[in-house]
Motif scaffolding. Structure first.
Motif, short mmCIF file in Angstrom:
data_model
loop_
_atom_site.label_atom_id
_atom_site.label_comp_id
_atom_site.label_asym_id
_atom_site.label_seq_id
_atom_site.Cartn_x
_atom_site.Cartn_y
_atom_site.Cartn_z
N ILE A 1 82.58 13.01 96.11
CA ILE A 1 83.90 12.14 96.22
C ILE A 1 85.10 13.15 95.95
N THR B 1 91.11 9.13 98.46
CA THR B 1 89.58 9.18 98.13
C THR B 1 88.78 9.39 99.33
N ARG C 1 79.15 10.47 102.02
CA ARG C 1 77.92 10.05 101.74
C ARG C 1 76.49 10.65 102.10
N LEU D 1 84.84 9.93 100.77
CA LEU D 1 83.52 9.89 100.27
C LEU D 1 82.65 10.38 101.40
N TRP E 1 78.43 12.42 92.84
CA TRP E 1 77.69 11.11 92.37
C TRP E 1 76.16 11.47 92.31
N PHE F 1 81.43 2.64 93.18
CA PHE F 1 80.75 4.05 94.06
C PHE F 1 79.30 3.76 94.23
#
Length: 194
Positions: free
Chosen positions: A3, A15, A19, A17, A166, A56
């Protein structure tokens, strides 16, 4: 999931992200009134308190919120339906995460030296009936971590970002897709013919 929190050109926070499935999402926010980005407060709170079904954790599982857009990568063929199932299944957990992130954010913003546990317990009681599980200083650690990152955020140069990794174990459970009626009945029919 990685992130990135970046100051947006017109204020607020961008933001990004990344994945594990290769999809990159962008989530915009309009948190100009805060010194500390609210999405950063969510990430810190959810990570420090091991909330796997918060904002999240749901995104890591495949949820996409209305404030998000796909930047790159190829979403699954059933991405919209999967996202809907995740958000529906974890709506209550998202409310809990919002309540706790609000407390952590408020204490980090204000610099209040008091222990935030009582405030977190009160916020928890508004949305949750289970016993409050964070008596061991977890909320205080989340506030301290967010304060440290807020200091980094204040010194962030244009074009730079704060990055958080994360944890792979903090991912929301994905409910199974409902079976179509025809598929179920044809499987039953095949079973009868044997």
């Amino acid at each position: 999931m990685r992130i990135e929190f970046q100051p947006a050109a017109r204020g607020g926070t961008r933001t990004v992200l990344h994945r594990a499935d290769g999809v990159v999402l962008e989530m915009g926010s309009h948190d100009r009134k805060w010194r500390v980005p609210h999405d950063l407060a969510h990430a810190v709170t959810e990570r420090e308190l091991s909330l796997h079904s918060g904002l999240f954790g749901c995104v890591a599982a495949g949820a996409v919120f209305d404030t998000m857009s796909v930047v790159s990568g190829s979403p699954r063929h059933d991405a919209a339906a999967r996202s809907e199932r995740i958000l529906k299944a974890h709506g209550h957990a998202l409310s809990v995460a919002e309540a706790l992130a609000g407390v952590v954010h408020e204490f980090a913003e204000s610099g209040d030296p008091a222990d935030p546990t009582a405030a977190a317990r009160e916020a928890w009681g508004v949305v949750e009936q289970e016993r409050f599980p964070y008596e061991d200083g977890g909320v205080g650690r989340a506030v301290e971590t967010l304060r440290e990152l807020a200091a980094d955020w204040a010194l962030l140069l244009p074009g730079r970002s704060i990055e958080l990794n994360w944890p792979a174990g903090l991912v929301a459970e994905v409910p199974a897709a409902p079976q179509h009626r025809e598929a179920r009945s044809s499987r039953r029919d095949r079973g009868r013919r044997r």
